[in-house]
Design a protein around this motif. Sequence first.
Motif, PDB file in Angstrom:
ATOM      1  N   GLY A 129      51.754  88.688  66.320  1.00  0.00           N
ATOM      2  CA  GLY A 129      51.615  87.464  67.106  1.00  0.00           C
ATOM      3  C   GLY A 129      50.169  87.049  67.276  1.00  0.00           C
ATOM      4  N   GLY A 130      49.338  87.320  66.263  1.00  0.00           N
ATOM      5  CA  GLY A 130      47.915  87.065  66.394  1.00  0.00           C
ATOM      6  C   GLY A 130      47.507  85.614  66.368  1.00  0.00           C
ATOM      7  N   SER A 131      48.426  84.709  66.004  1.00  0.00           N
ATOM      8  CA  SER A 131      48.062  83.294  65.983  1.00  0.00           C
ATOM      9  C   SER A 131      48.465  82.574  67.260  1.00  0.00           C
ATOM     10  N   GLY A 132      49.188  83.258  68.163  1.00  0.00           N
ATOM     11  CA  GLY A 132      49.545  82.653  69.441  1.00  0.00           C
ATOM     12  C   GLY A 132      48.364  82.663  70.392  1.00  0.00           C
ATOM     13  N   GLY A 133      48.514  82.016  71.524  1.00  0.00           N
ATOM     14  CA  GLY A 133      47.412  81.929  72.482  1.00  0.00           C
ATOM     15  C   GLY A 133      46.948  83.288  72.959  1.00  0.00           C
ATOM     16  N   LEU A 134      47.892  84.145  73.391  1.00  0.00           N
ATOM     17  CA  LEU A 134      47.536  85.481  73.847  1.00  0.00           C
ATOM     18  C   LEU A 134      47.014  86.322  72.691  1.00  0.00           C
ATOM     19  N   GLY A 135      47.729  86.297  71.560  1.00  0.00           N
ATOM     20  CA  GLY A 135      47.335  87.119  70.427  1.00  0.00           C
ATOM     21  C   GLY A 135      45.959  86.775  69.900  1.00  0.00           C
ATOM     22  N   ALA A 136      45.658  85.480  69.787  1.00  0.00           N
ATOM     23  CA  ALA A 136      44.344  85.060  69.290  1.00  0.00           C
ATOM     24  C   ALA A 136      43.238  85.498  70.238  1.00  0.00           C
ATOM     25  N   ALA A 137      43.460  85.334  71.541  1.00  0.00           N
ATOM     26  CA  ALA A 137      42.459  85.762  72.522  1.00  0.00           C
ATOM     27  C   ALA A 137      42.256  87.269  72.465  1.00  0.00           C
ATOM     28  N   LEU A 138      43.331  88.009  72.272  1.00  0.00           N
ATOM     29  CA  LEU A 138      43.239  89.458  72.187  1.00  0.00           C
ATOM     30  C   LEU A 138      42.473  89.890  70.938  1.00  0.00           C
TER      31      LEU A 138
END
Length: 250
Positions: free
Chosen positions: A13-22
């Motif tokens: 889920g790296g392209s979602g809001g949480l995933g990208a921020a993480l």
Amino acid sequence: MARFSGQIAIVTGGSGGLGAALCKALVAEGAKVYATAFDQSRAEQNGRTALAAEAGIALEYVDIRQTAELQEWVGSVRRREGRIDMLVNAAGVCPLDDWRDVTETMWDEVFAVNAKAVFFACQAVLGGMIERGSGAIVNVGSVAGFNGGLVTTPAYGASKGAVHTLTKWLAAKAAPSGVRVNAVAPGPFRSAMTDAFTPDMRERLSRNTPDGKIGEPEDVVQSILFLVDSAASGHITGTTLDVCGGLYMR
């Protein structure tokens, strides 16, 4: 020295809001990150923009609903890097349909992403972690996994409850080998999902949250960083950390 210097992390889920921020936070702390994007067009878009432009982040389209595809991707990271030090299962879907409108297809889709993929990603990394005697996994659950969810479809809360239970089972299995498995249970935080909430949904959530507000992605990111940091949380495993302004009490 950065606290995750030289470590290899994978994030679903790296392209979602949480995933990208993480992903960005992990790189800032010295990790090299491999992340999945569920939507190919979003993966390509992010590949041209901020996320993949970050040094140390490789974002790839992977359909995590397909177990063979997910596990082959994890295996390719391990072959490339020789090991995986941490896994964060951040991918998730959250329909807002009324319970009367839930279909079998919708139910299966939610569980495929939110629960099944979590287990099989963990299965793919745990063998290597146990063999090395180190590693950390964090699964993103939800306060809905405890209280059923105030505005979400029942499939969402049920799938996140499965994540919390699975986290405990995996933690007990892995702990003797020095591998830790934990979860976070966010309440609503600013994201594409909460942007879709109606004013009535927002008012209901604010009214029922003791601190009276919707969180920020950074609230969840910092909680995850704490749990993957063995120096900070080395004696913590099998726990689910509530990051919800007290909403779990409602």
